[in-house]
Design an enzyme around this catalytic site. Structure first.
Site, PDB file in Angstrom:
ATOM      1  N   VAL A   1      41.151  40.532  45.997  1.00  0.00           N
ATOM      2  CA  VAL A   1      41.790  41.334  47.038  1.00  0.00           C
ATOM      3  C   VAL A   1      43.164  41.745  46.530  1.00  0.00           C
ATOM      4  CG1 VAL A   1      42.583  41.417  49.430  1.00  0.00           C
ATOM      5  CG2 VAL A   1      40.601  40.013  48.825  1.00  0.00           C
ATOM      6  N   CYS A   2      43.495  43.024  46.715  1.00  0.00           N
ATOM      7  CA  CYS A   2      44.835  43.508  46.431  1.00  0.00           C
ATOM      8  C   CYS A   2      45.221  43.231  44.977  1.00  0.00           C
ATOM      9  CB  CYS A   2      45.806  42.867  47.416  1.00  0.00           C
ATOM     10  SG  CYS A   2      47.428  43.651  47.524  1.00  0.00           S
ATOM     11  N   SER A   3      46.406  42.681  44.745  1.00  0.00           N
ATOM     12  CA  SER A   3      46.886  42.440  43.385  1.00  0.00           C
ATOM     13  C   SER A   3      46.190  41.273  42.714  1.00  0.00           C
ATOM     14  CB  SER A   3      48.402  42.208  43.395  1.00  0.00           C
ATOM     15  OG  SER A   3      48.731  41.118  44.241  1.00  0.00           O
TER      16      SER A   3
ATOM     17  N   THR B   1      42.901  48.187  42.898  1.00  0.00           N
ATOM     18  CA  THR B   1      43.907  47.264  43.404  1.00  0.00           C
ATOM     19  C   THR B   1      44.722  48.012  44.450  1.00  0.00           C
ATOM     20  OG1 THR B   1      45.661  45.710  42.779  1.00  0.00           O
ATOM     21  CG2 THR B   1      45.630  47.837  41.623  1.00  0.00           C
TER      22      THR B   1
END
Length: 330
Positions: free
Chosen positions: A118-120, A138
């Site tokens: 998830v995300c970074s 990302t």
């Protein structure tokens, strides 16, 4: 990918191992965890068992100050994993320097049916070499950096989530919910995923890509209430005259003064901002409707298909028809 094969389970459950680190984003953990636990409550068979791990077992503090307890250390994990999920957060770059964390991810991923982020958190998977030769996404703010730091990874910066074989990556923060719903749909079919989304009051398939968030956010948020209100008005009135004189008149400023104030507070010119918002709206329409190109161009204030075509080529390098074919949701 795993010696246990697709759908590995422990005690009849699909094991979801979520990995955290100091300074992680709490929503990256809570959103997917609630999706998986909700699916189990709503009848997923087999259900999901969510486990929490870190480089070492023990308390882990999130970026908002809430502390969770990682009941497992990656160094001691030796059970089958159906889904390995790595969260993100602003401290991800410090976490990437933690050899124990990166080595632990690499080892556990080798025995997981599905690996996700998830995300970074995508940066941690990339640092472990797990995304080499694969497509990934990302948070929109980190797409360029991901491409620079890990050229072996094909970065798709505007996607909400990307699946490339057993590797699933997602955009920022709440996109982890989209990712988890897609995993539930993959495991149990769209009906259960739709029911989970309904109970959580979220989209099953969120309309649009990250551009719906990154276009307005690519500019700095203005401090003046009048400019904030103007941005909302622009997005709601894309077919209107959004020329520099018209926008200046909307906020009661001279053209020169408005241009200077807008650029100072947002970091971009009014014309560039208008074009960003219009192309983001066009992308959403192409992804989520079957409206013909002339209707799309008119609805977002670009006037005609030729202008739409020209702007898509300038910003995306592909014509709008090809964009629709790639990303359509209907």
């Amino acid at each position: 990918m795993t010696p246990w094969g697709p759908g590995s389970r422990l005690d009849g459950m699909r094991v979801v191992l979520i990995v955290v680190f100091d300074g992680f984003q709490l929503t990256d953990l809570a959103g997917p965890a609630d999706v998986f636990s909700g699916a189990a409550v709503l009848g997923a068979t087999p259900g999901y068992r969510v486990e929490l791990a870190a480089a070492q077992a023990g308390p882990v503090r999130s970026s908002c100050g809430i502390e969770v307890t990682a009941t497992h250390g990656l160094d001691g994990w030796d059970e089958p994993v159906d889904t390995l999920l790595v969260v993100g957060g602003l401290s991800v770059f410090a976490a990437a320097d933690d050899t124990a964390l990166v080595d632990g991810l690499r080892r556990v991923a080798g025995a997981a049916t599905r690996v996700s982020s998830v995300c970074s958190g995508t940066f941690l998977l990339a640092k472990a070499g797990l995304l080499d030769g694969r497509r990934a996404t990302t948070h929109w703010a980190g797409g360029e950096l991901l491409a620079q730091q890990f050229p072996a990874v094909t970065t798709e910066p505007d996607r909400i989530y990307v699946r490339d074989g057993p590797m699933w990556t997602s955009a920022g923060v709440t996109a982890g919910i989209d990712l988890a719903l897609a995993i539930v749909a993959d495991d149990h079919g769209p009906d259960l995923a739709r029911e989970v989304a309904r109970w959580m009051v979220v989209y099953l398939h969120r309309p649009g890509g990250q551009s719906q968030f990154s276009a307005p956010l690519a500019a700095n948020p203005p401090k003046r209430d009048s400019l904030q209100a103007l941005q909302v008005w622009m997005e709601e009135n894309l077919e209107s005259d959004l020329s520099l004189p018209a926008l200046a008149a909307q906020v009661g400023m001279s053209t020169r003064h408005f241009s200077r104030v807008f650029a100072h507070e947002t970091g971009t010119t009014p014309a560039r901002y208008v074009e960003q918002v219009r192309i983001a709206a066009a992308r959403r329409m192409l992804e989520t409707t079957d409206q013909p190109m002339d209707r799309v161009a008119t609805a977002v204030g670009l006037g005609c298909p030729e202008t739409l075509y020209r702007i898509f080529h300038r910003h995306l390098g592909i014509p709008p028809g090809e964009y629709r074919a790639r990303f359509t949701k209907f």
